[in-house]
Design a protein around this motif. Structure first.
Motif, mmCIF file in Angstrom:
data_model
loop_
_atom_site.group_PDB
_atom_site.id
_atom_site.type_symbol
_atom_site.label_atom_id
_atom_site.label_comp_id
_atom_site.label_asym_id
_atom_site.label_seq_id
_atom_site.Cartn_x
_atom_site.Cartn_y
_atom_site.Cartn_z
ATOM 1 N N VAL A 184 0.805 -1.209 0.000
ATOM 2 C CA VAL A 184 0.000 0.000 0.000
ATOM 3 C C VAL A 184 0.845 1.269 0.000
ATOM 4 O O VAL A 184 0.498 2.253 -0.674
ATOM 5 C CB VAL A 184 -0.995 -0.010 1.180
ATOM 6 N N GLY A 185 1.965 1.274 0.716
ATOM 7 C CA GLY A 185 2.805 2.469 0.746
ATOM 8 C C GLY A 185 3.364 2.832 -0.620
ATOM 9 O O GLY A 185 3.159 3.954 -1.115
ATOM 10 N N PRO A 186 4.095 1.916 -1.287
ATOM 11 C CA PRO A 186 4.601 2.221 -2.622
ATOM 12 C C PRO A 186 3.498 2.515 -3.634
ATOM 13 O O PRO A 186 3.667 3.391 -4.498
ATOM 14 C CB PRO A 186 5.370 0.947 -2.995
ATOM 15 N N ILE A 187 2.375 1.791 -3.558
ATOM 16 C CA ILE A 187 1.306 2.001 -4.540
ATOM 17 C C ILE A 187 0.755 3.416 -4.428
ATOM 18 O O ILE A 187 0.422 4.044 -5.447
ATOM 19 C CB ILE A 187 0.197 0.944 -4.354
ATOM 20 N N ARG A 188 0.665 3.938 -3.216
ATOM 21 C CA ARG A 188 0.170 5.310 -3.046
ATOM 22 C C ARG A 188 1.010 6.310 -3.839
ATOM 23 O O ARG A 188 0.512 7.326 -4.320
ATOM 24 C CB ARG A 188 0.190 5.696 -1.569
ATOM 25 N N LEU A 189 2.304 6.029 -3.983
ATOM 26 C CA LEU A 189 3.218 6.950 -4.655
ATOM 27 C C LEU A 189 3.267 6.741 -6.162
ATOM 28 O O LEU A 189 3.445 7.694 -6.913
ATOM 29 C CB LEU A 189 4.620 6.795 -4.072
ATOM 30 N N ARG A 190 3.125 5.486 -6.609
ATOM 31 C CA ARG A 190 3.378 5.217 -8.034
ATOM 32 C C ARG A 190 2.114 4.953 -8.846
ATOM 33 O O ARG A 190 2.178 4.938 -10.093
ATOM 34 C CB ARG A 190 4.320 4.034 -8.162
ATOM 35 N N ALA A 191 0.966 4.742 -8.232
ATOM 36 C CA ALA A 191 -0.258 4.437 -8.980
ATOM 37 C C ALA A 191 -0.611 5.581 -9.915
ATOM 38 O O ALA A 191 -0.551 6.752 -9.542
ATOM 39 C CB ALA A 191 -1.410 4.164 -8.013
ATOM 40 N N GLY A 192 -0.969 5.231 -11.131
ATOM 41 C CA GLY A 192 -1.368 6.226 -12.116
ATOM 42 C C GLY A 192 -0.225 6.963 -12.765
ATOM 43 O O GLY A 192 -0.445 7.916 -13.521
ATOM 44 N N THR A 193 1.023 6.537 -12.506
ATOM 45 C CA THR A 193 2.193 7.184 -13.097
ATOM 46 C C THR A 193 2.967 6.161 -13.928
ATOM 47 O O THR A 193 2.630 4.976 -13.972
ATOM 48 C CB THR A 193 3.119 7.745 -12.009
ATOM 49 N N ALA A 194 4.033 6.636 -14.542
ATOM 50 C CA ALA A 194 4.876 5.734 -15.332
ATOM 51 C C ALA A 194 5.611 4.728 -14.454
ATOM 52 O O ALA A 194 6.139 3.728 -14.950
ATOM 53 C CB ALA A 194 5.879 6.553 -16.145
ATOM 54 N N MET A 195 5.668 4.977 -13.151
ATOM 55 C CA MET A 195 6.350 4.061 -12.231
ATOM 56 C C MET A 195 5.475 2.894 -11.774
ATOM 57 O O MET A 195 5.932 2.007 -11.065
ATOM 58 C CB MET A 195 6.840 4.833 -11.002
ATOM 59 N N ALA A 196 4.199 2.902 -12.148
ATOM 60 C CA ALA A 196 3.302 1.820 -11.741
ATOM 61 C C ALA A 196 3.824 0.488 -12.262
ATOM 62 O O ALA A 196 4.299 0.379 -13.394
ATOM 63 C CB ALA A 196 1.897 2.090 -12.268
ATOM 64 N N GLN A 197 3.748 -0.539 -11.425
ATOM 65 C CA GLN A 197 4.262 -1.866 -11.763
ATOM 66 C C GLN A 197 3.186 -2.717 -12.433
ATOM 67 O O GLN A 197 1.989 -2.530 -12.175
ATOM 68 C CB GLN A 197 4.739 -2.570 -10.493
ATOM 69 N N PRO A 198 3.592 -3.666 -13.276
ATOM 70 C CA PRO A 198 2.601 -4.585 -13.864
ATOM 71 C C PRO A 198 1.756 -5.292 -12.805
ATOM 72 O O PRO A 198 0.559 -5.495 -13.008
ATOM 73 C CB PRO A 198 3.473 -5.576 -14.650
ATOM 74 N N ALA A 199 2.366 -5.661 -11.674
ATOM 75 C CA ALA A 199 1.598 -6.337 -10.620
ATOM 76 C C ALA A 199 0.520 -5.418 -10.054
ATOM 77 O O ALA A 199 -0.566 -5.887 -9.674
ATOM 78 C CB ALA A 199 2.545 -6.793 -9.513
ATOM 79 N N ASP A 200 0.799 -4.098 -9.978
ATOM 80 C CA ASP A 200 -0.220 -3.148 -9.525
ATOM 81 C C ASP A 200 -1.401 -3.154 -10.497
ATOM 82 O O ASP A 200 -2.572 -3.151 -10.083
ATOM 83 C CB ASP A 200 0.355 -1.734 -9.455
ATOM 84 N N PHE A 201 -1.067 -3.153 -11.780
ATOM 85 C CA PHE A 201 -2.099 -3.174 -12.819
ATOM 86 C C PHE A 201 -2.950 -4.436 -12.719
ATOM 87 O O PHE A 201 -4.183 -4.380 -12.829
ATOM 88 C CB PHE A 201 -1.427 -3.072 -14.190
ATOM 89 N N HIS A 202 -2.324 -5.581 -12.476
ATOM 90 C CA HIS A 202 -3.064 -6.834 -12.393
ATOM 91 C C HIS A 202 -4.073 -6.801 -11.245
ATOM 92 O O HIS A 202 -5.234 -7.193 -11.406
ATOM 93 C CB HIS A 202 -2.091 -8.003 -12.206
ATOM 94 N N ALA A 203 -3.636 -6.322 -10.079
ATOM 95 C CA ALA A 203 -4.546 -6.257 -8.931
ATOM 96 C C ALA A 203 -5.686 -5.279 -9.200
ATOM 97 O O ALA A 203 -6.853 -5.555 -8.884
ATOM 98 C CB ALA A 203 -3.777 -5.841 -7.680
ATOM 99 N N ALA A 204 -5.365 -4.118 -9.785
ATOM 100 C CA ALA A 204 -6.393 -3.118 -10.060
ATOM 101 C C ALA A 204 -7.410 -3.640 -11.066
ATOM 102 O O ALA A 204 -8.625 -3.431 -10.909
ATOM 103 C CB ALA A 204 -5.748 -1.832 -10.577
ATOM 104 N N LEU A 205 -6.930 -4.342 -12.109
ATOM 105 C CA LEU A 205 -7.844 -4.882 -13.114
ATOM 106 C C LEU A 205 -8.779 -5.914 -12.480
ATOM 107 O O LEU A 205 -9.991 -5.924 -12.751
ATOM 108 C CB LEU A 205 -7.049 -5.505 -14.263
ATOM 109 N N VAL A 206 -8.237 -6.796 -11.655
ATOM 110 C CA VAL A 206 -9.080 -7.778 -10.970
ATOM 111 C C VAL A 206 -10.111 -7.066 -10.100
ATOM 112 O O VAL A 206 -11.292 -7.435 -10.083
ATOM 113 C CB VAL A 206 -8.214 -8.738 -10.121
ATOM 114 N N GLY A 207 -9.692 -6.025 -9.378
ATOM 115 C CA GLY A 207 -10.620 -5.282 -8.536
ATOM 116 C C GLY A 207 -11.754 -4.664 -9.328
ATOM 117 O O GLY A 207 -12.922 -4.729 -8.924
ATOM 118 N N VAL A 208 -11.443 -4.065 -10.479
ATOM 119 C CA VAL A 208 -12.482 -3.456 -11.314
ATOM 120 C C VAL A 208 -13.452 -4.521 -11.825
ATOM 121 O O VAL A 208 -14.680 -4.333 -11.813
ATOM 122 C CB VAL A 208 -11.846 -2.680 -12.480
ATOM 123 N N LEU A 209 -12.926 -5.662 -12.268
ATOM 124 C CA LEU A 209 -13.790 -6.749 -12.751
ATOM 125 C C LEU A 209 -14.742 -7.223 -11.652
ATOM 126 O O LEU A 209 -15.936 -7.428 -11.887
ATOM 127 C CB LEU A 209 -12.940 -7.920 -13.246
#
Length: 715
Positions: A184-209
């Motif tokens: 949660v700490g790193p995601i708060r800083l990098r979400a929605g930016t070029a620093m976002a990790q593929p794993a962050d994207f995977h979790a977010a996509l699952v959450g939206v689904l």
């Protein structure tokens, strides 16, 4: 219909506090039901304890709020309509294959997340091996998609069992939440930016689904389709014309941005995880102590004997229940099962009975002090103190219910209706001696205006409901409190889902900047006419709200329309009340009127005609926002003398409007007199002395013509 006692027929309303099962809601056998009940009670208790005693970090708390809602939602709500009973289902080879694929993906993804947490708790390893988060994502996504598909195709079976795919979706929700909370700490800083990790994207996509699938199950397709259109808009922006165009976003940046406090974890879920869950628990305590039944019985005792009595009971009883219920359609189902048959019994046509109930239940969403949770969202979005919003809501709510009352009364006169016989009604003297049952509402209002925080006031009011119950036959002991906590969680699932889905839309608006461009469009229209801009804002608010629960409808309208109105120079309080009213009234606006359709299902009337009838009965709510735009005094802004003046003139205006719509004043009105009365009613909108004089003169002329020549006036 009524229960006898020594004092005569005392009870008309029995069971209005019971939460009806929806067509896809499960009812478990004893063993599984105990487990689900415990889970629901713990979910509610978790929120109450955190809000009052042990605050959590914001993202963590909101994620746990969503995760709990998803887990409980997938266990309780099936993907398809359920049968009442079924033998143990025989699954086909294809079904087992899809379930196996879903299980392989979801279990692997969950196992990787569990490994990371176990390594941290047991060995203190803050960073698991790289393969853990590099490989968990795609299996979890594919498994989640397979589980959703399995539910769509094979999910409609026995009401007492949970389909294996739904257990997997609940596990997927836990895995998604586990990943986000671990990082949660790193995601708060990098979400929605070029620093976002593929794993962050995977979790977010699952959450939206998961959020969209649960929203489909509990609130229907309308909100899911709207949210999906907004998601598609994020990627199609470069190909769209005019003010809709934007540069577009890649999926990794988009989905990680959406799962921040600018989107799903933003204002709607902030309110859902605090005020909404708290006041749903308050409503559950009122239901468990049968205070809601008392509200309806009190209304019957006070108004049931009047002309068209059951309809007037519906106005007050459903208004009170709708205020604490939070969903217009849900309240129609709960109280309409009692009031609609009684309205038909005294002579109301089926469509009118359903329309009156839908209009009254929707009005509960604008009735202070709770306003179906709308006041809390408005306070969160605008920063205006909650108490100021509640005070501002008083006069518009009074005008709405006065209008509906006159609509009902004039219709009853026109149809020569009677009330219910007094021997079939509760004794008012008996119920008046139980007036202390209103104490929880009184205590809530007092604590709010005594300076308590909303959370503390709601908690005190909830506790007072349990205490007051000891003065009734339905005393709340530990078992009843446990059931109330369980009921609160079950009642909250729909709002958790729709607030999360509304957060997706709000996030898209913030990311793409379409709200600002829409504001510019309104400014352009205002150069020609401010009224045209307001009319356009009204239409957009209604369209955005169609098919959506009130909470989501207002959250979206507040993000899209309200900023544009504020740029026109309209004060924020007025602008937000303007869009709030139309978002609420979308529940009775054809062609997609959820509250009216719910009433039609009970009355047996044709849904579209019922929605037209509800729209006609609630017409004042479509005019009142223009009234408080012209006269801010209707929102308690200004001197008391001016407030009293516009209030009285507005009351006369809605009375004349009701008479014009129903075609009855002192007798039946012909077309010319109805138009004259409608003009008089509209003249009262401005709130000025000249327009008031014109309206009063026109109304006086109609009254004089009716008194002198009733036969001519009624032809």
């Amino acid at each position: 219909m009524s229960r006898m006692s020594d004092a005569g027929p005392v009870v008309v309303a029995e069971g209005v506090d019971d939460e009806p099962l929806s067509a896809n809601q499960r009812a478990f056998g004893s063993r599984l039901n105990h487990g689900v009940t415990l889970l629901c009670a713990l979910y509610t208790a978790f929120h109450i304890v955190v809000m009052n005693f042990y605050p959590l970090e914001t993202w963590t708390y909101r994620m746990l709020h969503i995760a709990g809602g998803l887990v409980i939602g997938f266990v309780i709500y099936a993907a398809l309509l359920l049968q009442s009973e079924d033998d143990r289902p025989r699954r086909s080879l294809a079904e087992w294959a899809v379930i196996g694929l879903a299980a392989a993906g979801v279990v692997y993804g969950a196992a990787m997340v569990a490994y990371a947490w176990a390594a941290w708790w047991v060995a203190g390893v803050a960073r698991p091996p790289a393969f853990v988060f590099q490989t968990y994502g795609w299996p979890l996504i594919l498994g989640t998609l397979a589980a959703i598909a399995a539910g769509w195709v094979w999910g409609g079976r026995d009401r007492s069992r949970v389909h294996p795919a739904d257990w997997l979706l609940a596990l997927s929700a836990l895995a998604m939440t586990g990943y986000i909370l671990f990082n949660v700490g790193p995601i708060r800083l990098r979400a929605g930016t070029a620093m976002a990790q593929p794993a962050d994207f995977h979790a977010a996509l699952v959450g939206v689904l998961l959020i969209l699938e649960l929203t489909r199950r509990v609130a229907g397709l309308a909100l899911v389709i709207i949210a999906s259109v907004f998601i598609a808009y994020s990627f199609l922006g470069p190909y769209l014309p005019g003010f809709l165009t934007h540069r577009g976003y890649d999926p990794q940046r988009f989905f990680t941005y959406i799962f921040t406090d600018q989107g799903i974890l933003g204002a709607p879920i902030a309110v859902s995880s605090t005020y909404i869950i708290l006041f749903i628990a308050f409503a559950a305590f009122l239901q468990a102590s049968r205070v809601g039944e008392y509200f309806v019985n009190f209304a019957f005792a006070a108004a049931g004997h009047l002309r068209g009595g059951p309809a007037k009971v519906a106005i007050f009883g459903s208004g009170l229940m709708g205020m604490i219920n939070g969903t217009s359609a849900g309240n129609v189902v709960a109280t309409g099962s009692l009031t609609i048959p009684l309205m038909k019994k005294v002579g109301y046509p089926a469509k009118s009975a359903a329309g009156i109930e839908a209009t009254a239940s929707s009005g509960g969403q604008i009735l202070p002090p709770i306003m179906g949770a709308g006041a809390f969202i408005m306070a969160e979005v605008t920063g205006i103190p909650y108490t100021e919003i509640v005070v501002a809501a008083i006069i518009p709510a009074v005008l709405y219910f006065v209008s509906v009352y006159f609509m009902v009364d004039f219709q009853a006169r026109k149809l020569d209706m009677k009330g219910l016989p007094k021997d079939q009604l509760p004794k008012f003297a008996v119920l008046a001696r139980q007036i202390y049952l209103f104490l929880p509402i009184v205590i809530l209002i007092y604590t709010l205006f005594a300076g308590y925080t909303v959370i503390r006031a709601g908690t005190v009011a909830m506790a007072s409901a349990a205490v007051v119950s000891w003065l009734t036959p339905y005393r709340m002991g530990p078992g009843a409190i446990y059931r109330a906590l369980d009921l609160a969680a079950r009642m909250s699932i729909q709002l958790v889902a729709v607030c999360a889905a509304a957060g997706i839309i709000v996030g898209v608006i913030a990311l793409t900047g379409v709200g600002a461009r829409f504001s510019s469009l309104l400014l352009g229209l205002a150069d020609q006419s401010q009224v045209i801009a307001l009319f356009f804002a009204m239409i957009i608010s209604i369209v955005l709200g169609m098919g959506m629960p009130t909470t989501a409808a207002y959250a979206v309208a507040a993000a899209v329309v309200a900023p544009g109105l504020i740029q026109l120079g309209i004060p924020p309080l007025v602008a937000h009340f303007f869009v709030f009213y139309y978002a609420v009234m979308s529940a009775i606006t054809p062609p997609v009127a959820l509250a009216a359709y719910a009433g039609a299902a009970i009355s047996g009337s044709e849904p579209m005609r019922t929605s037209v009838e509800a729209f006609k009965l609630g017409l004042a709510a479509f005019i009142v926002p223009f009234m408080f735009f012209n006269s801010h005094e209707l929102l308690m802004q200004g001197e008391w003398a001016a407030i009293l003046h516009v209030f009285l003139s507005a009351c006369l205006g809605v009375l004349l409007l009701s008479a014009a719509v129903q075609g009855w004043l002192f007798g039946r009105l012909n077309g010319v007199l109805r138009l004259l009365l409608l003009g008089a009613a509209l003249a009262m909108i401005d709130g000025g002395w000249l327009t008031d004089a014109i309206g009063i003169a026109a109304a006086g002329l109609v009254a004089l013509l009716q008194r002198r020549a009733p036969s001519t006036a009624s032809r």
